[in-house]
Design a protein around this motif. Structure first.
Motif, PDB file in Angstrom:
ATOM      1  N   THR A   1       0.831  -1.212   0.000  1.00 23.19           N
ATOM      2  CA  THR A   1       0.000   0.000   0.000  1.00 23.19           C
ATOM      3  C   THR A   1       0.871   1.270   0.000  1.00 23.19           C
ATOM      4  O   THR A   1       0.681   2.136  -0.870  1.00 23.19           O
ATOM      5  CB  THR A   1      -0.991  -0.025   1.186  1.00 23.19           C
ATOM      6  OG1 THR A   1      -1.787  -1.209   1.064  1.00 23.19           O
ATOM      7  CG2 THR A   1      -1.894   1.179   1.181  1.00 23.19           C
TER       8      THR A   1
ATOM      9  N   ARG B   1      -0.373   5.425  11.973  1.00 20.64           N
ATOM     10  CA  ARG B   1       1.011   4.943  12.131  1.00 20.64           C
ATOM     11  C   ARG B   1       1.048   3.419  12.211  1.00 20.64           C
ATOM     12  O   ARG B   1       1.862   2.845  12.930  1.00 20.64           O
ATOM     13  CB  ARG B   1       1.639   5.559  13.387  1.00 20.64           C
ATOM     14  CG  ARG B   1       0.859   5.243  14.638  1.00 20.64           C
ATOM     15  CD  ARG B   1       1.531   5.766  15.898  1.00 20.64           C
ATOM     16  NE  ARG B   1       0.624   5.711  17.034  1.00 20.64           N
ATOM     17  CZ  ARG B   1       0.905   6.191  18.233  1.00 20.64           C
ATOM     18  NH1 ARG B   1       2.067   6.757  18.467  1.00 20.64           N
ATOM     19  NH2 ARG B   1       0.027   6.108  19.212  1.00 20.64           N
ATOM     20  N   SER B   2       0.129   2.755  11.481  1.00 17.30           N
ATOM     21  CA  SER B   2       0.119   1.293  11.539  1.00 17.30           C
ATOM     22  C   SER B   2       1.354   0.727  10.844  1.00 17.30           C
ATOM     23  O   SER B   2       1.990   1.392  10.020  1.00 17.30           O
ATOM     24  CB  SER B   2      -1.136   0.738  10.858  1.00 17.30           C
ATOM     25  OG  SER B   2      -1.045   0.918   9.461  1.00 17.30           O
TER      26      SER B   2
ATOM     27  N   HIS C   1      -1.488  10.480  14.830  1.00 19.30           N
ATOM     28  CA  HIS C   1      -2.123   9.276  15.368  1.00 19.30           C
ATOM     29  C   HIS C   1      -3.142   9.684  16.427  1.00 19.30           C
ATOM     30  O   HIS C   1      -3.432  10.883  16.571  1.00 19.30           O
ATOM     31  CB  HIS C   1      -1.055   8.324  15.929  1.00 19.30           C
ATOM     32  CG  HIS C   1      -0.040   9.053  16.771  1.00 19.30           C
ATOM     33  ND1 HIS C   1      -0.322   9.484  18.032  1.00 19.30           N
ATOM     34  CD2 HIS C   1       1.207   9.482  16.465  1.00 19.30           C
ATOM     35  CE1 HIS C   1       0.733  10.117  18.508  1.00 19.30           C
ATOM     36  NE2 HIS C   1       1.680  10.137  17.577  1.00 19.30           N
ATOM     37  N   SER C   2      -3.637   8.695  17.158  1.00 17.93           N
ATOM     38  CA  SER C   2      -4.755   9.001  18.058  1.00 17.93           C
ATOM     39  C   SER C   2      -4.356   9.929  19.211  1.00 17.93           C
ATOM     40  O   SER C   2      -5.216  10.518  19.848  1.00 17.93           O
ATOM     41  CB  SER C   2      -5.349   7.705  18.620  1.00 17.93           C
ATOM     42  OG  SER C   2      -4.391   7.062  19.428  1.00 17.93           O
TER      43      SER C   2
ATOM     44  N   ILE D   1      -4.651  18.162  15.453  1.00 18.86           N
ATOM     45  CA  ILE D   1      -4.551  17.404  14.197  1.00 18.86           C
ATOM     46  C   ILE D   1      -5.140  18.198  13.025  1.00 18.86           C
ATOM     47  O   ILE D   1      -4.618  18.148  11.908  1.00 18.86           O
ATOM     48  CB  ILE D   1      -5.230  16.018  14.380  1.00 18.86           C
ATOM     49  CG1 ILE D   1      -4.730  15.024  13.345  1.00 18.86           C
ATOM     50  CG2 ILE D   1      -6.727  16.092  14.339  1.00 18.86           C
ATOM     51  CD1 ILE D   1      -5.013  13.589  13.697  1.00 18.86           C
TER      52      ILE D   1
ATOM     53  N   ALA E   1      -5.042   7.325   6.630  1.00 21.94           N
ATOM     54  CA  ALA E   1      -5.085   5.868   6.826  1.00 21.94           C
ATOM     55  C   ALA E   1      -5.400   5.591   8.287  1.00 21.94           C
ATOM     56  O   ALA E   1      -4.556   5.105   9.049  1.00 21.94           O
ATOM     57  CB  ALA E   1      -3.748   5.238   6.428  1.00 21.94           C
ATOM     58  N   ILE E   2      -6.619   5.940   8.696  1.00 19.40           N
ATOM     59  CA  ILE E   2      -6.970   5.745  10.103  1.00 19.40           C
ATOM     60  C   ILE E   2      -8.181   4.832  10.301  1.00 19.40           C
ATOM     61  O   ILE E   2      -8.455   4.386  11.393  1.00 19.40           O
ATOM     62  CB  ILE E   2      -7.197   7.087  10.843  1.00 19.40           C
ATOM     63  CG1 ILE E   2      -8.300   7.917  10.185  1.00 19.40           C
ATOM     64  CG2 ILE E   2      -5.928   7.871  10.935  1.00 19.40           C
ATOM     65  CD1 ILE E   2      -8.613   9.181  10.967  1.00 19.40           C
ATOM     66  N   GLY E   3      -8.914   4.577   9.254  1.00 18.72           N
ATOM     67  CA  GLY E   3     -10.053   3.658   9.373  1.00 18.72           C
ATOM     68  C   GLY E   3     -11.285   4.285  10.011  1.00 18.72           C
ATOM     69  O   GLY E   3     -12.071   3.581  10.647  1.00 18.72           O
ATOM     70  N   ILE E   4     -11.446   5.602   9.843  1.00 10.21           N
ATOM     71  CA  ILE E   4     -12.671   6.266  10.337  1.00 10.21           C
ATOM     72  C   ILE E   4     -13.392   6.874   9.125  1.00 10.21           C
ATOM     73  O   ILE E   4     -12.822   7.739   8.438  1.00 10.21           O
ATOM     74  CB  ILE E   4     -12.354   7.375  11.367  1.00 10.21           C
ATOM     75  CG1 ILE E   4     -11.575   6.792  12.548  1.00 10.21           C
ATOM     76  CG2 ILE E   4     -13.642   8.055  11.831  1.00 10.21           C
ATOM     77  CD1 ILE E   4     -11.175   7.818  13.595  1.00 10.21           C
TER      78      ILE E   4
ATOM     79  N   VAL F   1      -6.604   6.219   1.933  1.00  8.18           N
ATOM     80  CA  VAL F   1      -6.287   4.786   2.050  1.00  8.18           C
ATOM     81  C   VAL F   1      -7.472   4.012   2.630  1.00  8.18           C
ATOM     82  O   VAL F   1      -7.638   2.825   2.388  1.00  8.18           O
ATOM     83  CB  VAL F   1      -5.045   4.581   2.951  1.00  8.18           C
ATOM     84  CG1 VAL F   1      -4.622   3.118   2.972  1.00  8.18           C
ATOM     85  CG2 VAL F   1      -3.884   5.445   2.471  1.00  8.18           C
ATOM     86  N   GLY F   2      -8.320   4.705   3.360  1.00  5.89           N
ATOM     87  CA  GLY F   2      -9.394   4.040   4.110  1.00  5.89           C
ATOM     88  C   GLY F   2     -10.331   3.221   3.239  1.00  5.89           C
ATOM     89  O   GLY F   2     -10.650   3.607   2.109  1.00  5.89           O
ATOM     90  N   ILE F   3     -10.732   2.096   3.773  1.00 11.06           N
ATOM     91  CA  ILE F   3     -11.801   1.303   3.148  1.00 11.06           C
ATOM     92  C   ILE F   3     -12.764   0.968   4.285  1.00 11.06           C
ATOM     93  O   ILE F   3     -12.458   0.144   5.140  1.00 11.06           O
ATOM     94  CB  ILE F   3     -11.276  -0.016   2.535  1.00 11.06           C
ATOM     95  CG1 ILE F   3     -10.166   0.259   1.506  1.00 11.06           C
ATOM     96  CG2 ILE F   3     -12.415  -0.783   1.862  1.00 11.06           C
ATOM     97  CD1 ILE F   3      -9.560  -1.008   0.918  1.00 11.06           C
ATOM     98  N   ASN F   4     -13.879   1.666   4.324  1.00 10.43           N
ATOM     99  CA  ASN F   4     -14.835   1.473   5.420  1.00 10.43           C
ATOM    100  C   ASN F   4     -16.199   1.119   4.853  1.00 10.43           C
ATOM    101  O   ASN F   4     -16.669   1.753   3.912  1.00 10.43           O
ATOM    102  CB  ASN F   4     -14.965   2.772   6.227  1.00 10.43           C
ATOM    103  CG  ASN F   4     -13.620   3.332   6.665  1.00 10.43           C
ATOM    104  OD1 ASN F   4     -12.952   2.741   7.505  1.00 10.43           O
ATOM    105  ND2 ASN F   4     -13.209   4.462   6.097  1.00 10.43           N
TER     106      ASN F   4
ATOM    107  N   THR G   1      -2.458  -1.184  -4.625  1.00  6.80           N
ATOM    108  CA  THR G   1      -1.890  -2.102  -3.639  1.00  6.80           C
ATOM    109  C   THR G   1      -1.649  -3.466  -4.285  1.00  6.80           C
ATOM    110  O   THR G   1      -0.589  -4.079  -4.109  1.00  6.80           O
ATOM    111  CB  THR G   1      -2.868  -2.227  -2.438  1.00  6.80           C
ATOM    112  OG1 THR G   1      -2.957  -0.951  -1.805  1.00  6.80           O
ATOM    113  CG2 THR G   1      -2.400  -3.252  -1.435  1.00  6.80           C
TER     114      THR G   1
END
Ligand code: NAP
Length: 292
Positions: free
Chosen positions: A142, A167-168, A194-195, A200, A213-216, A234-237, A277
């Motif tokens: 990715t 930051r995964s 990050h969280s 931010i 890329a945080i997934g929210i 990047v997110g896929i929700n 990806t």
């Protein structure tokens, strides 16, 4: 397609076509095609779709793909045994264990069991260490795809301020390393959020390139970006969509409708980072075959 929309499908076709040409050349030189083995444990529907797409991508470029499916009750040792067999299989150049694994399996131990020279996901500490040391070999697909997208669309990160949200180990951390490397596709000034990051929104507004890329779902809104930003999602929700036949739709971490009003370039979801990806995984498999 609107010129500001970064066409991940078109770009992934470009990369796949280049990989396909190289696979043909490799076959002429060595008489064999690269082999990619994907290990899928359990029956997570999203993982099954990702694995099917990887297999399809391999077929398209002439890579011999195989999927090894294991039940969700498989033990950690059973998964590691399969990985060890692939490690010593001369027809297997690249190994990918699809994540996430069922909770009773330690992903770190499984990743460590993969031969670093077959680690086409780039997650083995040997390969993440090489990247962190500025000598990348297998770069996680990715982040590698995102850098290719930027460079190939004339949005070279060199000298620009890039803000990475997340930051995964799979996305944010390797991406920040990659973007700050010396050389083509790097040389950026990178801020990783990050969280626990304070202010931010302010940091996001200071980004020339913003990568979420945080997934929210749709976390980044137009008031968080500056005019002309290059926005990479990047997110896929999955979010509920009762009007859709399947009852849900996919959205990213960026609110596409509002942010696209201000962005100079933006990736859609789906059709943005996801296809790249897969293309970069195939490119890594080709590299693995060349190293063997
Ligand atoms: N397109 C693709 O090919 C692809 C590939 C991989 C992942 N994805 C998608 O990308 C997204 C991220 O995936 P991931 O695996 O990197 O996720 P992850 O492992 O869950 O990591 C999420 C990161 O976001 C940070 N975060 C969470 N909430 C936050 C907030 N409110 N403000 C700031 N930072 C926050 C977390 O911070 P902490 O570290 O402090 O917890 C963490 O670093 C997901 O939607 C995933 O499905 C897409």
């Amino acid at each position: 397609m609107d010129s500001k929309i970064i066409d991940g499908i078109g770009l992934s076709r470009q990369v796949k076509s280049e990989v396909s040409d190289s696979v043909k050349r490799l076959k002429m030189e060595t008489g064999r095609s690269p082999g990619l083995s994907v290990v899928l444990v359990g029956d997570d529907p999203a993982s099954a779709i990702y694995v099917r797409n990887k297999q399809r991508g391999a077929d398209e470029v002439g890579i011999l793909g195989e999927t090894i499916s294991m039940p969700k009750t498989a033990t950690e040792n059973e998964v590691i045994r399969v990985v060890n067999e692939l490690n010593s299989d001369p027809n297997c150049d690249g190994i990918l264990v699809q994540l996430p694994l069922p909770e009773h399996i330690d992903e770190g131990r499984v990743t460590l069991s993969i031969d670093p020279l077959k680690d086409v996901d780039g997650l083995h500490p040997f390969n993440s260490g090489l990247l962190a040391a500025g000598k990348p070999r297998f770069v996680p697909a990715t982040p590698g795809g995102i850098v290719q997208m930027l460079v190939r669309t004339g949005n070279d990160p060199m000298g620009r301020h890039v803000v990475v949200l997340g930051r995964s180990n799979i996305v944010g951390r390797p991406l920040s390393n990659l973007l700050s490397l010396k050389g083509k596709g790097g040389n950026a000034t990178v801020t990783v959020c990050h969280s626990q990051t304070k202010n931010i929104e302010e940091l996001c507004r200071s980004a020339e390139i913003l990568i979420a890329a945080i997934g929210i779902p749709e976390y980044v809104t137009s008031d968080m970006v500056s005019d002309g930003v290059v926005a990479i999602d990047v997110g896929i929700n999955r979010v509920s969509a009762p009007d859709r036949k399947r009852g849900y739709k996919l959205v990213g971490d960026i609110d596409f409708l509002s942010v696209s009003q201000k962005a100079s370039a933006i990736t859609p979801v789906p059709g943005g980072v996801g296809p790249m990806t897969i293309a970069m995984l195939l490119s890594n498999t080709l590299l693995a075959a060349r190293l063997h």
